[in-house]
Motif scaffolding. Structure first.
Motif, PDB file in Angstrom:
ATOM      1  N   GLN A  23     -98.661   4.871-104.591  1.00 54.39           N
ATOM      2  CA  GLN A  23    -100.426   4.609-105.354  1.00 54.39           C
ATOM      3  C   GLN A  23    -100.520   3.476-104.088  1.00 54.39           C
ATOM      4  O   GLN A  23    -101.404   4.227-103.650  1.00 54.39           O
ATOM      5  N   ALA A  24    -100.012   2.387-103.765  1.00 59.25           N
ATOM      6  CA  ALA A  24    -100.609   1.510-102.543  1.00 59.25           C
ATOM      7  C   ALA A  24     -99.642   2.265-101.446  1.00 59.25           C
ATOM      8  O   ALA A  24    -101.054   1.957-100.031  1.00 59.25           O
ATOM      9  N   THR A  25     -98.732   2.872-101.410  1.00 56.00           N
ATOM     10  CA  THR A  25     -98.856   3.704 -99.940  1.00 56.00           C
ATOM     11  C   THR A  25     -99.945   4.966 -99.842  1.00 56.00           C
ATOM     12  O   THR A  25    -100.079   5.011 -98.470  1.00 56.00           O
ATOM     13  N   SER A  28    -103.111   3.136 -98.552  1.00 49.74           N
ATOM     14  CA  SER A  28    -102.893   2.998 -97.219  1.00 49.74           C
ATOM     15  C   SER A  28    -102.930   3.728 -96.347  1.00 49.74           C
ATOM     16  O   SER A  28    -103.604   4.003 -95.426  1.00 49.74           O
ATOM     17  N   ILE A  29    -102.213   4.633 -96.253  1.00 47.73           N
ATOM     18  CA  ILE A  29    -102.067   5.548 -95.799  1.00 47.73           C
ATOM     19  C   ILE A  29    -103.971   6.565 -95.446  1.00 47.73           C
ATOM     20  O   ILE A  29    -103.684   7.037 -94.835  1.00 47.73           O
ATOM     21  N   MET A  30    -104.568   7.019 -96.437  1.00 44.75           N
ATOM     22  CA  MET A  30    -105.799   7.424 -96.878  1.00 44.75           C
ATOM     23  C   MET A  30    -106.851   6.413 -95.724  1.00 44.75           C
ATOM     24  O   MET A  30    -107.781   7.122 -94.966  1.00 44.75           O
ATOM     25  N   THR A  33    -105.707   6.761 -92.361  1.00 44.34           N
ATOM     26  CA  THR A  33    -106.767   8.227 -91.513  1.00 44.34           C
ATOM     27  C   THR A  33    -107.973   7.993 -91.236  1.00 44.34           C
ATOM     28  O   THR A  33    -108.672   8.170 -90.497  1.00 44.34           O
ATOM     29  N   LYS A  34    -108.972   7.539 -92.934  1.00 46.09           N
ATOM     30  CA  LYS A  34    -109.958   7.252 -92.075  1.00 46.09           C
ATOM     31  C   LYS A  34    -110.767   6.492 -91.869  1.00 46.09           C
ATOM     32  O   LYS A  34    -111.837   6.778 -90.629  1.00 46.09           O
ATOM     33  N   TRP A  35    -110.519   5.237 -91.038  1.00 43.40           N
ATOM     34  CA  TRP A  35    -110.611   3.816 -90.326  1.00 43.40           C
ATOM     35  C   TRP A  35    -110.674   5.053 -89.326  1.00 43.40           C
ATOM     36  O   TRP A  35    -110.904   4.569 -87.426  1.00 43.40           O
TER      37      TRP A  35
END
Length: 83
Positions: A23-25, A28-30, A33-35
């Motif tokens: 969940q943490a990974t 972090s990836i999401m 991606t969005k920022w």
């Protein structure tokens, strides 16, 4: 000729993995991606308005800043936890 052997046992057991690390990974990836997408959009707006129109730097910077503020507001809102 190949021989068929039983699969070796490993440390992995289905359903026994730590979910918090996954969940943490994922979060972090999401977030990256969005920022990162917002930063890319702001950079593109800045460069296109600055170099592809006769407007100049100040209108390009203002346009990119408006997109950054609105995008930051929209991306930082948390959805309701009722799902």
């Amino acid at each position: 000729m190949a021989t068929h052997t039983e699969p070796s046992t490993s440390e992995y057991q289905h359903g026994q993995m730590e979910v918090a690390a996954h969940q943490a990974t994922f979060h972090s990836i999401m977030g990256l991606t969005k920022w990162g997408s917002l930063a890319t959009a702001c950079a593109l707006i800045l460069l296109v308005v600055w170099f592809c129109t006769p407007a100049g730097f100040i209108p390009a910077f203002v346009s990119a800043l408006i997109v950054a503020v609105l995008g930051g507001f929209m991306l930082s809102r948390k959805p309701k936890a009722g799902h």
